[in-house]
Design an enzyme around this catalytic site. Structure first.
Site, PDB file in Angstrom:
ATOM      1  N   PRO A  92       0.727  -1.262  -0.034  1.00  0.00           N
ATOM      2  CG  PRO A  92      -0.302  -1.260   2.041  1.00  0.00           C
ATOM      3  CD  PRO A  92       0.514  -2.026   1.346  1.00  0.00           C
ATOM      4  CB  VAL A  93       0.952   4.308  -2.232  1.00  0.00           C
ATOM      5  CG1 VAL A  93       1.474   3.478  -3.602  1.00  0.00           C
ATOM      6  CG2 VAL A  93      -0.299   4.812  -2.373  1.00  0.00           C
ATOM      7  N   GLY A  96       3.495   3.892   5.326  1.00  0.00           N
ATOM      8  CA  GLY A  96       4.794   3.414   6.183  1.00  0.00           C
ATOM      9  C   GLY A  96       5.576   2.183   6.088  1.00  0.00           C
ATOM     10  CG  LEU A  97       3.734  -0.973   5.080  1.00  0.00           C
ATOM     11  CD1 LEU A  97       2.574  -1.916   4.660  1.00  0.00           C
ATOM     12  CD2 LEU A  97       4.535  -1.721   6.290  1.00  0.00           C
ATOM     13  N   GLY A  98       7.362   1.768   2.832  1.00  0.00           N
ATOM     14  CA  GLY A  98       8.465   1.701   2.006  1.00  0.00           C
ATOM     15  C   GLY A  98       7.939   1.593   0.481  1.00  0.00           C
ATOM     16  CB  SER A  99       4.961   1.637  -1.235  1.00  0.00           C
ATOM     17  OG  SER A  99       4.633   2.716  -2.242  1.00  0.00           O
ATOM     18  CB  ALA A 101      12.507   2.577  -0.722  1.00  0.00           C
ATOM     19  CG  ASP A 143      11.888   4.009   4.407  1.00  0.00           C
ATOM     20  OD1 ASP A 143      12.120   3.985   5.595  1.00  0.00           O
ATOM     21  OD2 ASP A 143      10.728   4.568   3.907  1.00  0.00           O
TER      22      ASP A 143
HETATM   23  C1  MEV Z   1       9.758   6.334   7.069  1.00  0.00           C
HETATM   24  O1  MEV Z   1       9.694   4.971   6.871  1.00  0.00           O
HETATM   25  C2  MEV Z   1      10.812   6.708   8.402  1.00  0.00           C
HETATM   26  C3  MEV Z   1      10.801   8.157   8.736  1.00  0.00           C
HETATM   27  O2  MEV Z   1      11.831   8.137   9.875  1.00  0.00           O
HETATM   28  C4  MEV Z   1      11.436   8.971   7.848  1.00  0.00           C
HETATM   29  C5  MEV Z   1      12.971   8.762   7.280  1.00  0.00           C
HETATM   30  O3  MEV Z   1      13.439   7.981   8.238  1.00  0.00           O
HETATM   31  O4  MEV Z   1      13.040   9.001   5.969  1.00  0.00           O
HETATM   32  C6  MEV Z   1       9.614   8.843   9.120  1.00  0.00           C
END
Ligand code: MEV
Length: 309
Positions: A92-93, A96-99, A101, A143
């Protein structure tokens, strides 16, 4: 058909603080992946299988994925292959799961495969970091690092990454609020908080840094069940940094009330995903509680033993 892929990622602890030079821990989430396949074509192009983005050609040089392709061409001194690169992603975009990268990494690997070229993970990581800068503004680099190396990492910005060893695997549930929240916004807000209220914010970030060290020690000592309280404290501190949300807090509370050993948001926050530390005995109850509390998707993963999944 040549196929390349890259995993999603989970931040165990230290998100946001890592942007400001404190350590963080992240693990690949290998069951969710971005995958790229290539078909022979007249010209180089990139398309999204779900039509989530416009098809891209070699002349779309303002697009970071096309810039990445040209950088790979320069690095390997090869022309861009006449192929249609098709990006598919289960991740999912803005969750928080790094979609971002992950799909950039899968695309780079596919382009390299189709040029019959290889570059080091270190070089690939630095190229994906350039893409991250366009997607996220001020990324720490965690990420791209965990995704390119696909290994659990202990990471400090601008330092060589260290591998995190996980001698005793542990179970996590990952639950999605379904709320999309771009990381650059929450990262920008924490940066502004640090400027405006430097002392309090620095105290919070410093404590998060210590939590990360303590979590690392417990995981590496084979005592992952003991990280629960530290995860809870980390979540409370992320709330103080204003990056939680009512949906994330509800999922965290539901998981803890149903017996999770610890729970926290993971990644940029404000939406996206949270993680809950569970055991085989509590996993089902926690999953049901997360569902009732509104999670739109829940995954189960065993950290430290990906091959067992
Ligand atoms: C994002 O996955 C993690 C953050 O700390 C941003 C980053 O480290 O670039 C929120």
């Amino acid at each position: 058909m040549l196929r390349a892929s890259a995993p999603a990622k989970i931040i165990l602890s230290g998100e946001h603080a890592v942007v400001h030079g404190y350590p963080a821990l992240a693990v690949p989430f290998s069951t969710l992946r971005a995958t790229v396949t290539a078909e022979p074509d007249k010209n180089f192009s990139i398309v999204f299988s779900d039509h989530s983005g416009e098809p891209l050609s070699a002349s779309d040089t303002e697009n970071p994925l096309v810039t990445l392709a040209h950088s790979l061409g320069r690095t390997t001194q090869r022309p861009l292959p006449a192929r249609k690169f098709i990006i598919r992603s289960d991740i999912p975009v803005a969750s928080g799961l790094g979609s971002g990268a992950s799909l950039a990494t899968a695309l780079a690997r596919s382009i390299l495969l189709n040029m019959d070229q290889q570059i080091s993970d270190e070089k690939l990581n630095s190229l994906i970091y350039e893409v991250e800068k366009v997607f996220h503004g001020n990324p720490s680099g965690i990420d791209n690092t965990v995704i390119v190396y696909e290994k659990p990492v202990y990471f400090i910005r601008n330092h060589p990454m260290q591998l995190l060893s996980v001698p005793v695997p542990f179970h996590l549930l990952i639950a999605d609020t379904g709320v999309k929240a771009p990381t650059f916004e929450s990262v920008g807000d924490v940066g502004r908080l640090l400027e405006r209220d430097t002392q309090t914010t620095t105290t919070i970030l410093t404590r998060i840094g210590h939590i990360v060290q303590e979590i690392r020690e417990k995981i590496e000592a084979g005592m992952p069940a003991q990280i629960g309280a530290l995860m809870n404290e980390n979540h409370a501190l992320l709330r103080e940094l204003t990056v939680s949300s009512s949906a994330l807090d509800s999922l965290v509370d539901a998981a803890l009330n149903a017996g999770a050993l610890g729970a926290k948001l993971s990644g940029g926050g404000r939406g996206g995903n949270m993680i809950a530390l569970v055991t085989p005995d509590t996993s089902q109850d926690v999953e049901l509680a997360l569902q009732s509390a509104g999670a739109v998707r829940i995954w189960h993963t065993l950290i430290g033993n990906e091959s067992a999944l």
